[in-house]
Design a protein around this motif. Structure first.
Motif, mmCIF file in Angstrom:
data_model
loop_
_atom_site.group_PDB
_atom_site.id
_atom_site.type_symbol
_atom_site.label_atom_id
_atom_site.label_comp_id
_atom_site.label_asym_id
_atom_site.label_seq_id
_atom_site.Cartn_x
_atom_site.Cartn_y
_atom_site.Cartn_z
ATOM 1 N N TRP A 28 -2.345 -7.588 -6.317
ATOM 2 C CA TRP A 28 -2.974 -8.808 -6.660
ATOM 3 C C TRP A 28 -4.127 -9.043 -5.508
ATOM 4 O O TRP A 28 -5.209 -9.418 -5.981
ATOM 5 N N LEU A 29 -3.695 -8.868 -4.165
ATOM 6 C CA LEU A 29 -4.579 -9.235 -3.206
ATOM 7 C C LEU A 29 -5.030 -8.257 -2.320
ATOM 8 O O LEU A 29 -5.644 -8.497 -1.304
ATOM 9 N N TRP A 30 -4.656 -7.123 -2.771
ATOM 10 C CA TRP A 30 -5.077 -5.654 -2.186
ATOM 11 C C TRP A 30 -6.523 -5.480 -2.482
ATOM 12 O O TRP A 30 -7.249 -5.624 -3.364
ATOM 13 N N VAL A 31 -7.243 -4.889 -1.285
ATOM 14 C CA VAL A 31 -8.889 -4.741 -1.284
ATOM 15 C C VAL A 31 -8.830 -3.197 -1.052
ATOM 16 O O VAL A 31 -8.333 -2.623 0.011
ATOM 17 N N LEU A 78 -3.779 -25.491 -11.117
ATOM 18 C CA LEU A 78 -3.564 -24.449 -10.161
ATOM 19 C C LEU A 78 -3.743 -25.231 -8.779
ATOM 20 O O LEU A 78 -3.144 -24.549 -8.015
ATOM 21 N N GLY A 79 -4.246 -26.185 -8.528
ATOM 22 C CA GLY A 79 -4.641 -27.049 -7.347
ATOM 23 C C GLY A 79 -5.455 -26.503 -6.438
ATOM 24 O O GLY A 79 -5.599 -26.538 -5.316
ATOM 25 N N VAL A 80 -6.440 -25.682 -7.165
ATOM 26 C CA VAL A 80 -7.571 -25.156 -6.577
ATOM 27 C C VAL A 80 -8.594 -25.105 -7.276
ATOM 28 O O VAL A 80 -8.670 -25.151 -8.324
ATOM 29 N N GLY A 81 -9.967 -24.888 -6.779
ATOM 30 C CA GLY A 81 -10.983 -24.929 -7.545
ATOM 31 C C GLY A 81 -11.397 -23.388 -7.818
ATOM 32 O O GLY A 81 -10.850 -22.305 -7.316
ATOM 33 N N ILE A 82 -12.351 -23.209 -8.830
ATOM 34 C CA ILE A 82 -12.814 -21.946 -9.119
ATOM 35 C C ILE A 82 -13.369 -20.974 -7.902
ATOM 36 O O ILE A 82 -12.949 -19.951 -8.057
ATOM 37 N N LEU A 83 -14.010 -21.440 -7.214
ATOM 38 C CA LEU A 83 -14.628 -20.955 -6.207
ATOM 39 C C LEU A 83 -13.525 -20.656 -5.116
ATOM 40 O O LEU A 83 -13.548 -19.418 -4.428
ATOM 41 N N ASP A 84 -12.498 -21.222 -5.053
ATOM 42 C CA ASP A 84 -11.453 -21.094 -4.092
ATOM 43 C C ASP A 84 -10.776 -19.746 -4.585
ATOM 44 O O ASP A 84 -10.373 -18.777 -3.697
ATOM 45 N N LEU A 85 -10.519 -19.567 -5.580
ATOM 46 C CA LEU A 85 -9.768 -18.248 -6.425
ATOM 47 C C LEU A 85 -10.832 -17.346 -6.116
ATOM 48 O O LEU A 85 -10.122 -16.171 -5.836
ATOM 49 N N ASP A 86 -11.984 -17.461 -6.049
ATOM 50 C CA ASP A 86 -13.112 -16.105 -5.875
ATOM 51 C C ASP A 86 -13.172 -15.765 -4.326
ATOM 52 O O ASP A 86 -13.871 -14.747 -3.951
ATOM 53 N N SER A 87 -12.533 -16.426 -3.539
ATOM 54 C CA SER A 87 -12.671 -16.122 -1.958
ATOM 55 C C SER A 87 -11.823 -14.920 -1.868
ATOM 56 O O SER A 87 -11.102 -14.362 -2.595
ATOM 57 N N ASP A 88 -12.353 -14.313 -0.546
ATOM 58 C CA ASP A 88 -11.552 -12.926 -0.327
ATOM 59 C C ASP A 88 -10.536 -13.182 0.596
ATOM 60 O O ASP A 88 -10.083 -12.413 1.476
ATOM 61 N N ARG A 89 -9.886 -14.247 0.683
ATOM 62 C CA ARG A 89 -8.925 -14.655 1.652
ATOM 63 C C ARG A 89 -7.825 -15.132 0.881
ATOM 64 O O ARG A 89 -7.869 -15.670 -0.172
ATOM 65 N N ARG A 90 -6.415 -14.960 1.441
ATOM 66 C CA ARG A 90 -5.423 -15.686 0.910
ATOM 67 C C ARG A 90 -5.432 -17.226 1.149
ATOM 68 O O ARG A 90 -5.797 -17.466 2.240
ATOM 69 N N LEU A 91 -5.162 -17.845 -0.062
ATOM 70 C CA LEU A 91 -5.433 -19.425 0.411
ATOM 71 C C LEU A 91 -4.328 -19.995 0.767
ATOM 72 O O LEU A 91 -2.992 -19.443 0.618
ATOM 73 N N GLU A 92 -4.141 -21.118 1.492
ATOM 74 C CA GLU A 92 -3.458 -21.805 2.046
ATOM 75 C C GLU A 92 -2.358 -22.074 0.942
ATOM 76 O O GLU A 92 -1.009 -22.166 1.154
ATOM 77 N N ASN A 93 -2.788 -22.629 -0.280
ATOM 78 C CA ASN A 93 -2.033 -23.176 -1.589
ATOM 79 C C ASN A 93 -2.057 -22.126 -2.340
ATOM 80 O O ASN A 93 -2.412 -22.470 -3.609
ATOM 81 N N GLU A 94 -1.998 -20.729 -2.070
ATOM 82 C CA GLU A 94 -2.160 -19.851 -2.928
ATOM 83 C C GLU A 94 -1.407 -19.949 -4.346
ATOM 84 O O GLU A 94 -0.279 -19.834 -4.285
ATOM 85 N N PRO A 95 -2.000 -20.075 -5.435
ATOM 86 C CA PRO A 95 -1.219 -20.273 -6.766
ATOM 87 C C PRO A 95 -0.674 -19.019 -7.118
ATOM 88 O O PRO A 95 -1.189 -17.917 -6.813
ATOM 89 N N PRO A 96 0.535 -18.943 -7.744
ATOM 90 C CA PRO A 96 1.347 -17.654 -8.162
ATOM 91 C C PRO A 96 0.425 -16.860 -9.221
ATOM 92 O O PRO A 96 -0.403 -17.309 -10.067
ATOM 93 N N MET A 97 0.331 -15.539 -9.081
ATOM 94 C CA MET A 97 -0.337 -14.567 -9.825
ATOM 95 C C MET A 97 -0.270 -14.963 -11.382
ATOM 96 O O MET A 97 -1.170 -15.154 -12.140
ATOM 97 N N THR A 98 0.923 -15.216 -11.911
ATOM 98 C CA THR A 98 1.498 -15.470 -13.352
ATOM 99 C C THR A 98 0.571 -16.797 -13.658
ATOM 100 O O THR A 98 0.023 -16.895 -14.804
ATOM 101 N N ASP A 99 0.427 -17.812 -12.689
ATOM 102 C CA ASP A 99 0.067 -19.087 -13.137
ATOM 103 C C ASP A 99 -1.591 -18.942 -13.219
ATOM 104 O O ASP A 99 -2.305 -19.528 -14.107
ATOM 105 N N VAL A 100 -2.107 -17.984 -12.282
ATOM 106 C CA VAL A 100 -3.690 -17.652 -12.471
ATOM 107 C C VAL A 100 -3.953 -16.965 -14.002
ATOM 108 O O VAL A 100 -4.869 -17.352 -14.481
#
Length: 168
Positions: A28-31, A78-100
């Motif tokens: 999920w978060l691998w680059v 999800l508790g985050v914005g669309i641009l937050d999800l587009d970021s290249d960093r793990r979010l402080e309040n990272e929503p679960p993959m299944t929820d996204v």
């Protein structure tokens, strides 16, 4: 075709949803080496785009504004914005993959359901895109089909590289 590109009822291996089913939490978060985006970023980009195009074609611009006032509209519950999800960093309040994935699927269903309500005359009615350019509604549908197909391939490739099962 819209259903096939996202859900993949007949050609499942080419769809966004089918490719997401084989993604693991580790993927999920691998680059990729020399890469720039994660599967989460691509998935949220797909969700953001279908949300934006729904807003433009069917939603009277209520989500993003006219002109667009913010690109960081809330990504559902999800508790985050669309641009937050587009970021290249793990979010402080990272929503679960299944929820996204569920949020993106909801947005795709809303777009598909709106399209299903249209008759032929409505498909040629013009709406403005995010740049204010007019397009017939069918253009938004065609762009989403192409968008789904393109990003399904990206998701598949990144997942396969990470899982070590990419076939050349």
């Amino acid at each position: 075709m819209l259903d096939e590109a996202f859900e993949g009822d007949e050609q499942a291996w080419h769809s966004v949803h089918a490719n997401l089913r084989s993604v693991t939490e580790d993927d999920w978060l691998w680059v990729p080496p020399d890469g720039a985006r994660t599967i989460r970023q691509i998935t949220s980009h797909v969700g953001g785009a279908v949300y934006l195009y729904y807003d433009r074609a069917f939603g009277n611009h209520v989500v993003f504004g006219e002109p667009i006032t913010s690109w960081n509209a809330p990504a559902g519950n999800l508790g985050v914005g669309i641009l937050d999800l587009d970021s290249d960093r793990r979010l402080e309040n990272e929503p679960p993959m299944t929820d996204v994935i569920a949020w993106v699927s909801e947005r795709a269903r809303a777009f598909r359901d709106a399209v299903a309500q249209l008759d032929d005359a409505a498909l040629i009615e013009e709406r403005s895109d995010h740049d204010g350019q007019p397009h017939p509604v069918r253009w938004f549908v065609a762009v989403m089909i192409q968008h789904y197909s393109y990003h399904a391939g990206e998701i598949n490739h990144i997942r396969a590289l990470h899982q070590g099962n990419d076939r050349g």
